[in-house]
Design an enzyme around this catalytic site. Structure first.
Site, PDB file in Angstrom:
ATOM      1  N   GLU A   9       0.817  -1.220   0.000  1.00 24.65           N
ATOM      2  CA  GLU A   9       0.000   0.000   0.000  1.00 24.65           C
ATOM      3  C   GLU A   9       0.850   1.269   0.000  1.00 24.65           C
ATOM      4  O   GLU A   9       0.595   2.213   0.739  1.00 24.65           O
ATOM      5  CB  GLU A   9      -0.954  -0.003   1.209  1.00 24.65           C
ATOM      6  CG  GLU A   9      -1.892  -1.187   1.193  1.00 24.65           C
ATOM      7  CD  GLU A   9      -2.899  -1.179   2.323  1.00 24.65           C
ATOM      8  OE1 GLU A   9      -4.040  -1.562   2.073  1.00 24.65           O
ATOM      9  OE2 GLU A   9      -2.537  -0.802   3.446  1.00 24.65           O
ATOM     10  N   ASP A  23      -8.596  -9.106   4.216  1.00 23.10           N
ATOM     11  CA  ASP A  23      -8.337  -7.993   5.138  1.00 23.10           C
ATOM     12  C   ASP A  23      -9.366  -7.900   6.252  1.00 23.10           C
ATOM     13  O   ASP A  23     -10.285  -7.087   6.153  1.00 23.10           O
ATOM     14  CB  ASP A  23      -8.309  -6.669   4.354  1.00 23.10           C
ATOM     15  CG  ASP A  23      -7.800  -5.508   5.215  1.00 23.10           C
ATOM     16  OD1 ASP A  23      -7.231  -5.768   6.281  1.00 23.10           O
ATOM     17  OD2 ASP A  23      -7.979  -4.348   4.817  1.00 23.10           O
ATOM     18  N   GLU A  71     -12.863  -2.205  12.308  1.00 24.19           N
ATOM     19  CA  GLU A  71     -12.772  -1.487  11.034  1.00 24.19           C
ATOM     20  C   GLU A  71     -13.869  -1.909  10.063  1.00 24.19           C
ATOM     21  O   GLU A  71     -14.427  -1.087   9.341  1.00 24.19           O
ATOM     22  CB  GLU A  71     -11.394  -1.735  10.404  1.00 24.19           C
ATOM     23  CG  GLU A  71     -11.239  -1.155   9.021  1.00 24.19           C
ATOM     24  CD  GLU A  71      -9.904  -1.480   8.362  1.00 24.19           C
ATOM     25  OE1 GLU A  71      -9.773  -1.183   7.167  1.00 24.19           O
ATOM     26  OE2 GLU A  71      -8.995  -2.024   9.026  1.00 24.19           O
TER      27      GLU A  71
END
Length: 678
Positions: free
Chosen positions: A269, A342, A370
């Site tokens: 990323e 993820d 999240e």
């Protein structure tokens, strides 16, 4: 006289009055304890800051018989574990280390608070993992990436001069559940973390945490030598760069002799890493490992990598790390997210577990929610953690669970570890939701003993955090134990994954197709809905990710008939009219799952409303208002997903399911403005 009567009435009512509670004491409330035992009932030799804490906890909170605290070298094989034995006149806690004695004290306090039997105790505890670590994604400016409980606990601008009392409270809470390590800063690390002035601030925290048995670690930025000191590059094979890291390690250990080591996110990323110089992950990790080796420090190297490519993202960590197996130093451990995408509400386990035969592996969980409604939704994560740890990889034959692969049972690792991304911030209740505290607690308890059941952990936490009244404990335990499956149902049932709104991951966006960005940041990449069906084909006819699993799993997952239905859309593109095991079509099954998720949240509201008399007003109304948000969100998810997928299936939503209250076009216009990815 009038006042006297009032006092008498208040005195008589006192046992029935529940005083306000802001959640700041977590599971260490002890509401019925006024004073513990007298100091003369504590037998111990020696003086040590950790032992002093153990004694203070007893004099403040223990209400039982005398306690003897003994260090015994013969117990070395228990590591920082302990034994607890009771006789008619005393309880003896023994360990080879003072920290083991403190853990033992917290154990008997837990037994006291949960009203367990304290007679004839004969307990031996040994932690499942050596390193039981919280990863804080906290930034130097006080923000927290994926943080939903306010700003960071760490007040960098105040340190080293001004010290928050919460540092000690934080250390105590962790010690009470056996967490012994902490990464202070975000894996998307600022190079400034390694500046001298910041290291001096870190030293203060390390000094506060040390008596509680907690070691400090830092996330480091791979480009630090170049950025901080102007080296020509940060190439791990460059001697000047190697010497820079050796010098930095020496500087850190002079300040913090028991510093734990580094956590590294590299070449993922946009983060810098060894591949920037044509080097491998092993080259980068080994350079840092060599710098830390003289001080017994370790490198936790993250396997969360996925470059822009046409390859299925679920395969990328495996493809990048398996060729490097055996090339890492023995003080490097590969930190692997529980699933290959993820931190989704449900994922197949990461195929990298068990694939590395010569390299230690550790799990990375996410406590912070999240992808699970932030700090608005009740989602108890022990069942998710257990589902992963108990997964059989078959890498060493049947019974090769992820727990046994990572705890040293199957691989004789020099060091074993388990980690989770923290959900802690400066909110008064620490985690943004009173029930989110249970996830911090659950991780600590499972890191200490991964054989504990989700039910036992929930039972302990409820009794210590709220009340031991069974009329409260029983329904709340049931609510907590079903809450993860409920969230999966109203968000992404049957193996659907990553159909969240972009960037912040709060709420649904199954229509998301970010033409200008990377395909694997788009929900449509993951669900592949079309007129024929829905789901990601990871079989031989698709990405063949099934081939990364050991037999018999590759065959099990490769065959639609034998794939567990809760992962069917993870591994297969399934026709809308495919017959499920219960006789429903896939479309009907999907519809009923979404509906069931909404119904369950409504049941939670009813359960909670009936429990008002057992909870203080502050926490009762707080949880009640959060459940209202969760119910609205669940309906939002159900309507968005069913209306969107219906445009492909062209099938009616079953008659006995509540009809959508939104219009698809209105849902598509919802835009929330929130943080970004990790």
């Amino acid at each position: 006289m009038q006042n006297f009567r009032v006092y008498i009435i208040l005195f008589l009512l006192f046992p029935l009055m529940i005083f306000a509670d802001d959640g700041s004491k977590l599971w260490l409330r002890f509401p019925n304890v006024k004073k513990g035992i007298s100091a003369d009932k504590i037998i111990s030799k020696g003086k040590n800051p950790t032992l002093d804490i153990a004694k203070n906890e007893l004099t403040d909170l223990w209400q039982g018989q005398a306690v003897e605290l003994r260090t015994e070298t013969a117990l070395k094989n228990l590591k920082d574990g302990y034994t607890i034995k009771s006789t008619s006149d005393k309880i003896t806690i023994s360990s080879s280390k003072e920290i083991g004695l403190l853990y033992g004290v917290y154990h008997i306090l837990r037994l006291q608070e949960t009203k367990s039997n304290l007679e004839n105790l004969n307990i031996t505890e040994k932690p499942s993992y050596d390193v039981r670590i919280l990863n804080h994604w906290d930034n130097l400016d006080g923000t927290i990436e994926r943080g939903y409980a306010g700003h960071s606990l760490w007040k960098w601008e105040d340190l080293p001069g001004k010290i928050s009392p919460r540092y000690k409270e934080y250390a105590r809470a962790n010690a009470s559940i056996g967490i012994n390590s902490v990464v202070l800063n975000n894996v998307n690390a600022s190079p400034n973390m390694l500046r001298r002035d910041y290291l001096e601030k870190v030293k203060i925290l390390a000094d506060i945490f040390r008596p509680y048995g907690i070691k400090v670690y830092l996330s480091v930025n791979f480009s630090s030598p170049k950025v901080l000191d102007g080296l020509e590059n940060s190439d791990p094979l460059n001697k000047n760069v190697q010497n820079w890291w050796k010098g930095k390690a020496s500087e850190i250990y002079k300040l913090i002799p028991d510093f734990g080591g580094f956590l590294v996110k590299a070449n993922s990323e946009g983060q810098p890493g060894p591949q920037d110089y044509g080097r491998t992950h092993a080259d980068g990790a080994n350079m840092m490992a060599d710098a830390l080796k003289p001080y017994n420090g370790i490198v936790m190297w993250r396997a969360f990598v996925y470059s822009p490519s046409n390859e299925d993202r679920a395969k990328q960590a495996y493809l990048e790390f398996v060729p490097l197996d055996g090339k890492f130093r023995d003080n490097v451990i590969i930190q692997i997210k529980n699933g290959p995408i993820d931190f989704q509400p449900r994922e197949a386990f990461n195929p990298l577990f068990g694939a590395l035969k010569k390299t230690p592996e550790m799990v990375e969980f996410q406590i912070t929610q999240e992808y699970l409604g932030f700090s608005n939704h009740v989602v108890f994560l022990a069942p998710l953690f257990k589902e992963n740890l108990d997964s059989d990889t078959y890498s060493y034959g049947k019974g090769s669970t992820i727990a046994k692969l990572t705890d040293g049972t199957l691989m004789k690792n020099k060091i074993t570890a388990i980690s989770a991304v923290a959900n802690i911030g400066e909110d008064t209740n620490w985690t943004g939701h009173h029930f989110a505290q249970a996830n911090w607690y659950a991780f600590g308890r499972l890191a200490w003993n991964h054989d504990l059941s989700s039910e036992q952990i929930a039972d302990e936490w409820i009794k210590m955090t709220f009340t031991d009244n069974q009329d409260f404990v029983k329904p709340v335990t049931e609510m907590m134990l079903s809450s993860r499956e409920t969230a999966v149902d109203y968000m992404m049932p049957l193996g659907l994954h990553h159909i969240f709104a972009s960037g912040h991951h709060y709420g649904p966006e199954p229509w998301g197709d970010y033409k200008n960005g990377r395909p694997d940041w788009s929900p449509v990449y993951y669900h592949k809905a079309d007129a024929n069906g829905v789901g990601f084909d990871r079989t031989k006819t698709g990405s063949n990710a099934v081939s990364l699993y050991f037999p018999p799993l590759n065959e099990t997952y490769g065959n639609i008939k034998t794939t567990p239905e809760n992962l069917i859309l993870w591994f297969h593109h399934v026709p809308w009219n495919y017959k499920m095991k219960d006789g429903k079509t896939l479309w009907e099954e999907l519809s009923y799952k979404y509906d069931s998720g909404v119904k369950n949240v409504r049941d939670y509201q009813k359960i909670w409303d009936k429990l008002k008399t057992y909870v203080d007003e502050d926490r009762f109304t707080f949880v009640q208002s959060k459940l209202k948000i969760q119910e609205k969100d669940a309906v939002w998810w159900k309507d968005a997903c069913l209306l969107y997928f219906q445009t492909f299936s062209k099938m009616p939503i079953p008659n006995d399911i509540e009809k959508p209250v939104h219009e698809l076009e209105d849902l598509k216009k919802i835009k929330l403005n929130m943080g970004h990815h990790n």
